[in-house]
Structure formats: C-alpha cells, structure tokens
Enzyme design. Structure first.
Site, mmCIF file in Angstrom:
data_model
loop_
_atom_site.group_PDB
_atom_site.id
_atom_site.type_symbol
_atom_site.label_atom_id
_atom_site.label_comp_id
_atom_site.label_asym_id
_atom_site.label_seq_id
_atom_site.Cartn_x
_atom_site.Cartn_y
_atom_site.Cartn_z
ATOM 1 N N ASN A 89 36.526 54.169 34.443
ATOM 2 C CA ASN A 89 35.699 55.339 34.728
ATOM 3 C C ASN A 89 35.384 55.439 36.221
ATOM 4 O O ASN A 89 35.267 54.426 36.908
ATOM 5 C CB ASN A 89 34.375 55.246 33.957
ATOM 6 C CG ASN A 89 34.593 55.156 32.453
ATOM 7 O OD1 ASN A 89 35.453 55.827 31.889
ATOM 8 N ND2 ASN A 89 33.816 54.309 31.801
ATOM 9 N N HIS A 122 62.584 42.070 38.283
ATOM 10 C CA HIS A 122 63.907 42.013 37.658
ATOM 11 C C HIS A 122 64.451 40.591 37.750
ATOM 12 O O HIS A 122 64.388 39.958 38.803
ATOM 13 C CB HIS A 122 64.877 42.965 38.365
ATOM 14 C CG HIS A 122 64.561 44.405 38.164
ATOM 15 N ND1 HIS A 122 64.948 45.106 37.048
ATOM 16 C CD2 HIS A 122 63.882 45.285 38.940
ATOM 17 C CE1 HIS A 122 64.528 46.355 37.143
ATOM 18 N NE2 HIS A 122 63.876 46.484 38.280
ATOM 19 N N ALA A 169 44.309 47.758 54.841
ATOM 20 C CA ALA A 169 45.520 48.579 54.926
ATOM 21 C C ALA A 169 46.741 47.733 55.272
ATOM 22 O O ALA A 169 46.693 46.866 56.140
ATOM 23 C CB ALA A 169 45.325 49.673 55.978
#
Length: 204
Positions: A89, A122, A169
């Site tokens: 939420n 993978h 970042a």
C-alpha cells in the site's frame, strides 16, 4: 492432484497451455488473457493506479497484487512469469522501472526511475546448450516497508532490503541490506546505520 499440478506433470500439456497464454519466444501474455482472465485473478487495491504506457506482463499462474493507493508510472515493465509480484500500500513505482518476480515490495516504498529488480537468473554452465534453453533460476527479492530506492539502481536475485533503508542512485545490490541503512556503490555497501540509542544516523 490439483489441475495446476496435473498440467506441470505433463510436459506436452504444459507446453500447449503456455502457448495458449503466451506467444512463442515472448514474455507478453496474449490479449485475451489480459482482458478475460487477469482482471478476475489479480488484485488491485482501492485507489491504485497503473499508467497507460506501462507493460504489465502478468500471467494467471502466478500472483500480481497492487496495494491501496499505490501507483505504477509510465514505461514500467512488470513480469510475474516466473514468480509472484506483490506490491504493498501507498507505494510508488516510478517511471521506467523493470520488476521481474518473485518480488515482494512493502508499504510506503518509493522507487525512483529506471530501476531494475530481477529475481531471475539463467543457468549457463552446460556449454552444449544455448543459455536460453537451460533452466531458469529464481531467488526471491524482498523490499521491506518504507524504503527509498533511488534512480538507476539494480537489485539482484536473493536480496532483501531491510525496513526504512535507502539505496543510493546507481548502486548494484548483490547482497542483502539490513534495516535502517544507507547503501551506496557497486557492489552496494552500507555506509550509514540508524542508531536508536543516539537517535541519529551514524556513518560506519
């Protein structure tokens, strides 16, 4: 044996069902799946928003949930093909994010732009087979409540980001981050923790 188990145990039937849901060599479900099946299986909370220019590659055999008052902005890709994608939420998934399940994102989380969260890998070790013909491996990713994930972050399979943590970042997160931490860099490392005794953020 349940219908799902019956399909999984029969390779030919499994391949046929998969082809009916998803065109060959694609991840996007067929249009009829989006219109006739997904709305009845997947949960959208009150006040939730998915912008029009978002690619929602969700299939009926795994869960997709978007919590109350949460938003997925334009140019995102959400894929539950190999695992559930559960978003809590009051959470914002900013523009241009890619989320490949199994991924759980908590409440009050902020995702900035161009973030990749992938719980998929993978297998590659058999040199006699192309990589795309080898097994898909998954390891769930969990982003706990109140986190802020800044722009251009990559979060890899098996990682948990603890509650109220910040990932700076451009960080590449390869290992779990404890709660109440600030992590930076490639690979991401914790540079600050919240000290509850001092009631302040402390550099480590």
């Amino acid at each position: 044996m349940s219908l799902k188990d019956s399909i999984k145990s029969n390779p030919k039937l499994k391949k046929l069902i998969h082809w009916m849901l998803v065109p060959s060599r694609e991840a996007r479900p067929r249009f009829w799946v989006k219109i006739l099946i997904n709305p009845f299986l997947h949960k959208r909370g009150i006040g939730s928003v998915i912008r029009n220019r978002t690619r929602i590659d969700v299939l009926p055999f795994n869960q997709f949930q978007l919590g109350n008052n949460s938003t997925i902005e334009d140019f995102c890709t959400i894929n539950n093909g190999v695992g559930d994608v559960l978003i809590g939420n009051e959470t914002l998934i900013g523009m241009g994010n890619t989320i490949i399940g199994p991924v759980t994102i908590g409440n009050h989380v902020i995702f900035a732009q161009n973030i990749v969260v992938s719980a998929l890998n993978h297998e590659y070790r058999n040199i006699n087979l192309p990589i795309h013909e080898q097994k898909i491996l998954t390891n769930p990713v969990v982003i706990e409540d109140e986190c802020w994930i800044a722009a251009n972050v990559v979060i890899l399979a098996g990682v948990t980001i603890g509650k109220h943590s910040v990932v700076a970042a451009g960080a590449i997160v390869t290992k779990s981050i404890p709660p109440y931490s600030v992590a930076v860099g490639n690979p991401a490392r914790v540079i600050k923790r919240y000290d509850f005794n001092k009631e302040e953020w402390v550099r480590i």
